[in-house]
Design a protein around this motif. Structure first.
Motif, PDB file in Angstrom:
ATOM      1  N   ALA A  14       0.835  -1.208   0.000  1.00  0.00           N
ATOM      2  CA  ALA A  14       0.000   0.000   0.000  1.00  0.00           C
ATOM      3  C   ALA A  14       0.870   1.258   0.000  1.00  0.00           C
ATOM      4  O   ALA A  14       0.554   2.242  -0.684  1.00  0.00           O
ATOM      5  N   GLN A  15       1.962   1.235   0.735  1.00  0.00           N
ATOM      6  CA  GLN A  15       2.852   2.396   0.780  1.00  0.00           C
ATOM      7  C   GLN A  15       3.523   2.637  -0.569  1.00  0.00           C
ATOM      8  O   GLN A  15       3.664   3.787  -0.995  1.00  0.00           O
ATOM      9  N   GLN A  17       2.291   1.831  -3.442  1.00  0.00           N
ATOM     10  CA  GLN A  17       1.258   2.296  -4.361  1.00  0.00           C
ATOM     11  C   GLN A  17       0.891   3.763  -4.138  1.00  0.00           C
ATOM     12  O   GLN A  17       0.481   4.440  -5.076  1.00  0.00           O
ATOM     13  N   SER A  18       1.049   4.253  -2.926  1.00  0.00           N
ATOM     14  CA  SER A  18       0.644   5.636  -2.641  1.00  0.00           C
ATOM     15  C   SER A  18       1.805   6.629  -2.616  1.00  0.00           C
ATOM     16  O   SER A  18       1.578   7.835  -2.612  1.00  0.00           O
ATOM     17  N   LYS A  24       8.884   6.263  -2.533  1.00  0.00           N
ATOM     18  CA  LYS A  24       8.380   5.088  -3.247  1.00  0.00           C
ATOM     19  C   LYS A  24       9.516   4.081  -3.448  1.00  0.00           C
ATOM     20  O   LYS A  24       9.341   2.880  -3.229  1.00  0.00           O
TER      21      LYS A  24
END
Length: 179
Positions: A14-15, A17-18, A24
């Motif tokens: 999730a991290q 992806q965001s 990233k």
């Protein structure tokens, strides 16, 4: 312990992806490391035990190993692409879905079977063996090595040393540039 790692993997996915930019890349590198170490330990300790101890263990383990092999290939490809590549997000979404399904299969088939068939004391010992395997596991996917416990035990430690030296040089190089 493995369930906690599955949760860490979901969080890192999730991290990634965001996030954007350096954040990233850092989260992706953390995910690559965790997946490589986690899967190696499962291949060395968990899967061979499940194969021997749970009903239909051969089928269950072979399915998990096939999923892991495909994920290693995809993870290695993503690592080579880098988070800035235009195809990264699309390919990462496919990997994230495959990893989620793989974890779900382990949590619904393999892990309950192990809890049913193995004593609590032996499960604690197995967790210690998993921790030891993780300590000597490579930190990157090496798809050409396959999913064999024997190959992991023989080739894993030297490859892990190489990976960990590369990680240290990479981290030192980045910290040196930022100071």
């Amino acid at each position: 312990m493995l369930l906690e790692q599955h949760e860490q993997i979901r969080t890192l996915i999730a991290q990634v992806q965001s996030a954007t930019g350096d954040r990233k890349r850092e989260r992706f590198e953390d995910l690559v490391r965790l997946l490589a170490v986690h899967e190696t330990a499962e291949e060395e300790i968990v899967h061979p035990t499940a194969r021997r101890e749970i009903p239909d263990g051969e089928r269950v383990v072979e399915s998990r190993l096939n999923e892991e092999s495909q994920a290693k290939d995809e993870l290695a490809e993503l690592y080579d692409l880098g988070v800035g590549h235009p195809d990264f997000d699309t390919k990462f979404a496919a990997l994230a879905d495959a990893v989620a399904k793989h974890a779900s299969h382990e949590e619904s088939e393999e892990f309950p079977g192990l809890r049913r068939e193995i004593s609590a004391e032996d499960l604690r010992k197995m967790a210690g063996a998993v921790r030891a395997a993780e300590a000597t596991a490579p930190t990157r996917p090496h798809p050409s090595a396959g999913e064999s416990a024997v190959v992991n035990l023989l080739a894993g430690p030297p490859v892990a040393v190489f990976d960990r030296v590369r990680d240290a040089v990479r981290d030192w190089s980045r910290s040196d540039k930022s100071s």
